[in-house]
Design a protein around this motif. Structure first.
Motif, mmCIF file in Angstrom:
data_model
loop_
_atom_site.group_PDB
_atom_site.id
_atom_site.type_symbol
_atom_site.label_atom_id
_atom_site.label_comp_id
_atom_site.label_asym_id
_atom_site.label_seq_id
_atom_site.Cartn_x
_atom_site.Cartn_y
_atom_site.Cartn_z
ATOM 1 N N ASP A 50 0.859 -1.187 0.000
ATOM 2 C CA ASP A 50 0.000 0.000 0.000
ATOM 3 C C ASP A 50 0.897 1.239 0.000
ATOM 4 O OD1 ASP A 50 -1.959 1.891 0.306
ATOM 5 O OD2 ASP A 50 -2.384 1.405 2.400
ATOM 6 N N SER A 52 -0.091 4.414 -0.117
ATOM 7 C CA SER A 52 -0.763 5.646 0.297
ATOM 8 C C SER A 52 0.074 6.351 1.368
ATOM 9 C CB SER A 52 -2.169 5.346 0.798
ATOM 10 O OG SER A 52 -2.119 4.457 1.884
ATOM 11 N N GLU A 53 -0.083 7.661 1.436
ATOM 12 C CA GLU A 53 0.757 8.483 2.308
ATOM 13 C C GLU A 53 -0.087 9.309 3.264
ATOM 14 O OE1 GLU A 53 2.396 10.882 -0.736
ATOM 15 O OE2 GLU A 53 3.982 9.466 -1.222
ATOM 16 N N LYS A 54 0.564 9.772 4.345
ATOM 17 C CA LYS A 54 -0.044 10.780 5.209
ATOM 18 C C LYS A 54 1.038 11.800 5.531
ATOM 19 C CE LYS A 54 0.400 7.885 9.310
ATOM 20 N NZ LYS A 54 -0.328 7.253 10.391
ATOM 21 N N LEU A 55 0.629 13.043 5.570
ATOM 22 C CA LEU A 55 1.573 14.134 5.749
ATOM 23 C C LEU A 55 1.665 14.505 7.219
ATOM 24 C CD1 LEU A 55 3.451 16.080 4.343
ATOM 25 C CD2 LEU A 55 1.522 17.632 4.063
ATOM 26 N N ARG A 56 2.838 14.411 7.765
ATOM 27 C CA ARG A 56 3.135 14.877 9.123
ATOM 28 C C ARG A 56 4.285 15.849 9.013
ATOM 29 N NH1 ARG A 56 2.423 9.569 12.970
ATOM 30 N NH2 ARG A 56 0.206 9.339 12.604
ATOM 31 N N CYS A 59 6.629 13.272 4.915
ATOM 32 C CA CYS A 59 5.630 12.425 4.268
ATOM 33 C C CYS A 59 5.906 10.970 4.672
ATOM 34 C CB CYS A 59 5.717 12.597 2.755
ATOM 35 S SG CYS A 59 4.338 11.867 1.911
ATOM 36 N N GLU A 60 4.914 10.303 5.257
ATOM 37 C CA GLU A 60 5.077 8.933 5.742
ATOM 38 C C GLU A 60 4.085 8.013 5.057
ATOM 39 O OE1 GLU A 60 4.444 8.960 9.928
ATOM 40 O OE2 GLU A 60 5.935 10.507 10.294
ATOM 41 N N ALA A 62 1.065 5.538 5.020
ATOM 42 C CA ALA A 62 -0.099 5.392 5.890
ATOM 43 C C ALA A 62 -0.060 4.048 6.611
ATOM 44 C CB ALA A 62 -1.382 5.526 5.084
ATOM 45 N N ASN A 63 0.352 3.001 5.910
ATOM 46 C CA ASN A 63 0.517 1.668 6.493
ATOM 47 C C ASN A 63 1.975 1.271 6.330
ATOM 48 O OD1 ASN A 63 -2.308 1.322 7.019
ATOM 49 N ND2 ASN A 63 -2.559 1.033 4.829
#
Length: 73
Positions: A50, A52-56, A59-60, A62-63
């Motif tokens: 997977d 997909s990313e999340k921004l903190r 950029c990391e 998501a899973n």
């Protein structure tokens, strides 16, 4: 606008870290050694990776990626 260097890990300009080149060379060496010495396999072979990313702060994923390292012979 990209010019704020307060979070730059090695600084910039005249006050850049003198160990920056050594740090980068060491990281490249160890990553190359790990890639050469081990075969990397997806930890959950039934699930696709997977991306997909999340921004903190950075950029990391998501899973997080789970892998198994098998020594090469």
């Amino acid at each position: 606008m990209g010019s704020d260097l307060r979070l730059a890990q090695y600084g910039a300009g005249r006050r850049t870290c003198p160990g920056k080149a050594l740090g980068f060379a060491t990281v490249v060496f160890w990553v190359g050694t790990l890639l050469h010495e081990f075969e990397w396999v997806n930890g959950s072979e039934s699930d696709p990776v997977d991306m997909s990313e999340k921004l903190r702060l950075s950029c990391e994923m998501a899973n997080p990626l789970m892998v198994k390292a098998r020594p090469r012979r």
